[in-house]
Scaffold this active site. Structure first.
Site, PDB file in Angstrom:
ATOM      1  N   ASP A   9       0.859  -1.167   0.000  1.00 39.85           N
ATOM      2  CA  ASP A   9       0.000   0.000   0.000  1.00 39.85           C
ATOM      3  C   ASP A   9       0.906   1.232   0.000  1.00 39.85           C
ATOM      4  OD1 ASP A   9      -2.365   1.622   0.507  1.00 39.85           O
ATOM      5  OD2 ASP A   9      -1.544   1.828   2.532  1.00 39.85           O
ATOM      6  N   ASP A  11      -0.279   5.044   0.772  1.00 42.01           N
ATOM      7  CA  ASP A  11      -0.575   6.084   1.764  1.00 42.01           C
ATOM      8  C   ASP A  11      -0.749   5.471   3.158  1.00 42.01           C
ATOM      9  OD1 ASP A  11      -0.620   7.495  -0.568  1.00 42.01           O
ATOM     10  OD2 ASP A  11      -2.734   8.049  -0.482  1.00 42.01           O
TER      11      ASP A  11
HETATM   12 MG    MG Z   1      -3.116   3.066   3.301  1.00 43.02          MG
END
Ligand code: MG
Ligand code: ZN
Length: 184
Positions: A9, A11
């Site tokens: 992932d 962010d």
């Molecule tokens: Mg995230």
């Protein structure tokens, strides 16, 4: 033979969570992210970023703005000696019912097609429950990091036997541990 990957992932996992970042100036690498990625790179598996960017579908920012943010992440990582093999994003809002918004596995299916990845020997590292669910959906090992939003799902993850790590450096140790177990 298809190879494992480390799905990441973006962010709240690689960069500081900013809630719909739309400008390169908002991009900041998390502490220990680069060190963790360099440690993970020693296994030789490609890094594949899988990022929900519904800010595009919600009209918060444009594809060009998303590209500029992504380019800044890429630039900061390159400065730390970290190379991402492939970047995928889901640009859709939830109501668009796409197949690529995590926890749906569309982006991992693209990686299987593009990079000949074996998801069942791969890892998914992220700060949200949807990242853990994504891992489960493709038979990968999920690791929750408590940077970003991760703290709110940490208890649930621990209860279900999902590894919970404080950051990507700790996650790199968990990956090494699990690979050593599998090779024992
Ligand atoms: Mg995230
Ligand atoms: Zn999508």
């Amino acid at each position: 033979m298809s190879s494992p990957a480390i799905f990441l992932d973006r962010d709240g996992t690689i960069i500081v969570e900013r809630n719909y970042p739309s400008h390169p100036d908002q991009v900041e690498l998390l502490d220990a992210a680069a060190a963790g990625l360099r440690a993970l790179a020693k296994h030789g598996f490609p890094f594949v970023v899988v990022s929900n960017q519904s800010g595009i579908g919600r009209g918060y920012f444009s594809v060009d703005e998303a590209d500029a943010v992504e380019a800044r992440v890429r630039e900061l990582l390159a400065g730390e000696g970290v190379v991402i093999a492939k970047w995928y994003r889901c640009p859709h809002a939830p109501h668009e019912d796409c197949g690529c918004r995590k926890p749906l596995p569309g982006m991992i299916h693209w990686a299987v097609r593009d990079l000949d990845i074996d998801p069942s020997r791969s890892f998914v590292i992220g700060d949200k429950w949807s990242d853990v669910e994504l891992a489960a959906a493709v038979g990968a090992v999920g690791i929750l990091v408590t940077t970003g939003h991760g703290q709110s799902d940490a208890d649930r993850a621990r209860r279900l036997g999902v590894a919970v790590c404080r950051n990507l450096l700790e996650a790199s140790e968990e990956v090494a541990r699990q690979l050593a177990l599998n090779n024992a």
